[in-house]
Design a protein around this motif. Sequence first.
Motif, PDB file in Angstrom:
ATOM      1  N   LEU A 427       0.835  -1.202   0.000  1.00  7.52           N
ATOM      2  CA  LEU A 427       0.000   0.000   0.000  1.00  7.52           C
ATOM      3  C   LEU A 427       0.870   1.252   0.000  1.00  7.52           C
ATOM      4  O   LEU A 427       0.582   2.220  -0.714  1.00  7.52           O
ATOM      5  CB  LEU A 427      -0.936  -0.010   1.207  1.00  7.52           C
ATOM      6  N   ALA A 428       1.968   1.225   0.776  1.00 10.60           N
ATOM      7  CA  ALA A 428       2.857   2.386   0.818  1.00 10.60           C
ATOM      8  C   ALA A 428       3.441   2.657  -0.565  1.00 10.60           C
ATOM      9  O   ALA A 428       3.527   3.805  -1.014  1.00 10.60           O
ATOM     10  CB  ALA A 428       3.978   2.150   1.822  1.00 10.60           C
ATOM     11  N   SER A 429       3.825   1.586  -1.266  1.00 13.40           N
ATOM     12  CA  SER A 429       4.429   1.788  -2.586  1.00 13.40           C
ATOM     13  C   SER A 429       3.394   2.343  -3.570  1.00 13.40           C
ATOM     14  O   SER A 429       3.728   3.128  -4.451  1.00 13.40           O
ATOM     15  CB  SER A 429       5.018   0.482  -3.106  1.00 13.40           C
ATOM     16  N   SER A 430       2.125   1.927  -3.400  1.00  6.98           N
ATOM     17  CA  SER A 430       1.085   2.497  -4.272  1.00  6.98           C
ATOM     18  C   SER A 430       0.970   3.989  -4.047  1.00  6.98           C
ATOM     19  O   SER A 430       0.820   4.764  -4.993  1.00  6.98           O
ATOM     20  CB  SER A 430      -0.271   1.855  -3.979  1.00  6.98           C
ATOM     21  N   ALA A 431       1.048   4.386  -2.768  1.00  2.00           N
ATOM     22  CA  ALA A 431       0.972   5.816  -2.450  1.00  2.00           C
ATOM     23  C   ALA A 431       2.149   6.548  -3.084  1.00  2.00           C
ATOM     24  O   ALA A 431       2.000   7.651  -3.621  1.00  2.00           O
ATOM     25  CB  ALA A 431       0.961   6.010  -0.943  1.00  2.00           C
ATOM     26  N   LEU A 432       3.333   5.917  -3.045  1.00  8.51           N
ATOM     27  CA  LEU A 432       4.515   6.553  -3.654  1.00  8.51           C
ATOM     28  C   LEU A 432       4.327   6.733  -5.162  1.00  8.51           C
ATOM     29  O   LEU A 432       4.755   7.739  -5.734  1.00  8.51           O
ATOM     30  CB  LEU A 432       5.754   5.702  -3.399  1.00  8.51           C
ATOM     31  N   SER A 433       3.679   5.745  -5.797  1.00  6.32           N
ATOM     32  CA  SER A 433       3.560   5.840  -7.253  1.00  6.32           C
ATOM     33  C   SER A 433       2.645   6.999  -7.646  1.00  6.32           C
ATOM     34  O   SER A 433       2.707   7.485  -8.770  1.00  6.32           O
ATOM     35  CB  SER A 433       3.065   4.523  -7.850  1.00  6.32           C
ATOM     36  N   VAL A 434       1.778   7.435  -6.701  1.00  7.01           N
ATOM     37  CA  VAL A 434       0.963   8.627  -6.988  1.00  7.01           C
ATOM     38  C   VAL A 434       1.887   9.806  -7.250  1.00  7.01           C
ATOM     39  O   VAL A 434       1.620  10.651  -8.108  1.00  7.01           O
ATOM     40  CB  VAL A 434       0.024   8.935  -5.810  1.00  7.01           C
ATOM     41  N   MET A 435       3.040   9.852  -6.529  1.00  7.61           N
ATOM     42  CA  MET A 435       3.921  11.017  -6.635  1.00  7.61           C
ATOM     43  C   MET A 435       4.401  11.257  -8.048  1.00  7.61           C
ATOM     44  O   MET A 435       4.346  12.375  -8.558  1.00  7.61           O
ATOM     45  CB  MET A 435       5.114  10.866  -5.688  1.00  7.61           C
ATOM     46  N   TYR A 436       4.904  10.190  -8.706  1.00  8.24           N
ATOM     47  CA  TYR A 436       5.452  10.483 -10.033  1.00  8.24           C
ATOM     48  C   TYR A 436       4.354  10.698 -11.064  1.00  8.24           C
ATOM     49  O   TYR A 436       4.524  11.419 -12.026  1.00  8.24           O
ATOM     50  CB  TYR A 436       6.487   9.437 -10.486  1.00  8.24           C
ATOM     51  N   LEU A 437       3.191  10.066 -10.853  1.00  9.59           N
ATOM     52  CA  LEU A 437       2.135  10.296 -11.834  1.00  9.59           C
ATOM     53  C   LEU A 437       1.485  11.660 -11.665  1.00  9.59           C
ATOM     54  O   LEU A 437       1.118  12.309 -12.633  1.00  9.59           O
ATOM     55  CB  LEU A 437       1.112   9.173 -11.757  1.00  9.59           C
ATOM     56  N   TRP A 438       1.372  12.118 -10.398  1.00  7.48           N
ATOM     57  CA  TRP A 438       0.755  13.420 -10.183  1.00  7.48           C
ATOM     58  C   TRP A 438       1.573  14.527 -10.829  1.00  7.48           C
ATOM     59  O   TRP A 438       1.039  15.472 -11.386  1.00  7.48           O
ATOM     60  CB  TRP A 438       0.553  13.699  -8.693  1.00  7.48           C
ATOM     61  N   LYS A 439       2.909  14.350 -10.774  1.00 10.97           N
ATOM     62  CA  LYS A 439       3.808  15.324 -11.386  1.00 10.97           C
ATOM     63  C   LYS A 439       3.450  15.515 -12.859  1.00 10.97           C
ATOM     64  O   LYS A 439       3.393  16.638 -13.366  1.00 10.97           O
ATOM     65  CB  LYS A 439       5.238  14.770 -11.257  1.00 10.97           C
ATOM     66  N   ILE A 440       3.160  14.406 -13.543  1.00 11.02           N
ATOM     67  CA  ILE A 440       2.840  14.482 -14.972  1.00 11.02           C
ATOM     68  C   ILE A 440       1.467  15.099 -15.169  1.00 11.02           C
ATOM     69  O   ILE A 440       1.274  15.967 -16.027  1.00 11.02           O
ATOM     70  CB  ILE A 440       2.874  13.072 -15.601  1.00 11.02           C
ATOM     71  N   VAL A 441       0.503  14.671 -14.333  1.00  5.60           N
ATOM     72  CA  VAL A 441      -0.855  15.211 -14.458  1.00  5.60           C
ATOM     73  C   VAL A 441      -0.813  16.721 -14.284  1.00  5.60           C
ATOM     74  O   VAL A 441      -1.437  17.468 -15.039  1.00  5.60           O
ATOM     75  CB  VAL A 441      -1.778  14.566 -13.401  1.00  5.60           C
TER      76      VAL A 441
END
Lengths: 499, 157
Positions: A427-441
């Motif tokens: 779950l923590a890693s899923s939260a981390l993956s939000v970080m790089y995708l949000w940057k693009i969004v």
Amino acid sequence: MSIYAIFNNLPALLVVVPLLLSPITALIPIGRLAWVVALFGSGVSVIVAILLCSLTASGIRITYFMGNWPPPWGIEFVVDSATSLTVMAMTTLAFLATLFADRALSAEIAAKDVGKAYSAWLLACGGLYGLVMTADAFNLFVFLEISALASVILIALGAGRDRRALIAAYNYLVIGAVGATFYVIGVGFIYAVTGSLNMADLADRIPDVEARSIVFIGFGFMVVGMLVKAAVFPVHIWLPAAYSYAPSAVSTLLAAIATKAAIYVLARIVFTIFGGVPEVTALALEWVVVPLSIAGIFVGTIMAIYERDLKKMLAFSSIAQIGYITLGIGIATSAGIAAGFIHIGNHALIKGGLFMAVGGIFLATGSRVSVMSMTGIGRKMPLTATAFLICGFSLIGLPLTAGFISKLYLVRALLDNDNLVIVGLVLASSALSVMYLWKIVEVMWVRPAPVDALEINERPALYIPLWIIAIANIWLGLDASWLVGAAEAAAASLLGAGG
Amino acid sequence: MMNEVPLAVILAENWNYLVVITLMMSGLFIVISRFNLVKKLVGLSIFQTSVFLFYISVGKVAGGTAPIITGDPDTLYSNPLPHVLILTAIVVGVATTALGLALVLRIHAAFGSIEEDEVLAMKAEDGLPRVRRILEQQGDRLGDRQGQAVVEGEAEK
């Protein structure tokens, strides 16, 4: 010759059609015509895969003897529910990637090379399908090398735009060849103590072998070889460069299907060949595959956060996603393996879609796509950017997308096993993956486009396959019953085959 | 039974496996340690050849002859299967080496060197001009978030 003849030879057709079309396309001087032949080849593969899937869905285990030599002497092809699910995912994505390749390949490589590129393209596809279906441990090595050498050629084709593709291709060649040779060493050890190469025959004979240490050594070499091919951390180093410097269409194809085949073979080795000696495999799964998967998930995600080049970012995220798949397979319960297989299908869809969208943006802007160069793309290329967004949400695992189903089943399988720590890490890693995708969004939609930005026309040829993938991502998020059912059947047949 | 035979005798009787191990380890070491791209391929070939020898050694039956039918039912044959497998593996090895050498040629044409450290240094520089330009332009308009995005958009082209 009748319709039965075709039905009886389905598994062979899946390999033979691409391999036969490959030399033909190499001779075609017109790029567009070569593409049509390649599209025909991958279309036939999809039809064959659908037929195979419908046959195995009714509980049939298809076996095919190459040249009518019965096993254990001849080479046998086996298609059970695990195989047909993997083949289905691979052929569909290969077909969509071929659709996309029409414009993408001809824009990125020299016109005279396009025919030869499709030749290598078909070789890579045929090799990977054979890799998945063969039930002969040594034949597997041959298919492994056919697909690897063809992939190296495809990656090196990126050199027309960026010379770094050559180094990426060279490294993949050397690391891949070392990995494949490790696999062959392992097969040699197992052959020395059992005298057989057929997987089912090996599964019968291995439990009776007294020299357990040799079985263990052989198993170790085979698994390490496959981990290299599947790009599991820490033997993933060839992957980011290879995927990011290859032409966009090639990145799409390889990201969607290449590592999946290797992961499938890994599952076959562990659960079919060595299914009769769980004391050998359990140790490797518990102390090697599971920890490395978790490490890979975090390393891949964190590297992706710090990466600015978009293709490289996606490649690093692939390493994390491969970690989720091997984690599911590593916990070795039927729920875990099912979760792994669900994610094999879903990740092929997600990453295929993301690489395709980046390829589309690359073709429209004409420069390497970094996070900053995507500023304002959301308004300029709304169709591509929306599809990217959907696949991105699916990658994170938001509800209503295919990725959510993967995470749901993975977490559920981990909870069944009382692996609370690993659940937390996932779950923590899923939260981390939000970080790089949000940057693009953020750069795509929130920031305005540069004042002097080029006018961009979206091309229908690019977004049709892309949107098929995006819609599939949502559809599988809403109704995953088919995929989940197929994955559970796959897990049952994998665990059942070894006893 | 096995324990009564001294280790040295076992090793001497299985000297071909010692050759296999030596070649395998030296091949792998060359692949890992050399910077020269051609030498890496040489190492890879040695590594693969050691596996060929390993298979052939496994297939040898003590006192057996080449597996060609002699008509005499008492003839002892060596196991032909590993030989056939290795024939295939040799072909794969040749293809790998050929493709590797072709790539080295192209790398030499593109970078002017086949030493990995030099090539990697040049590879790293390929990514640098863009970053340097962005940094220089950022210096002018630091703090202006909107302007920064514009500048970076320009630098990309």
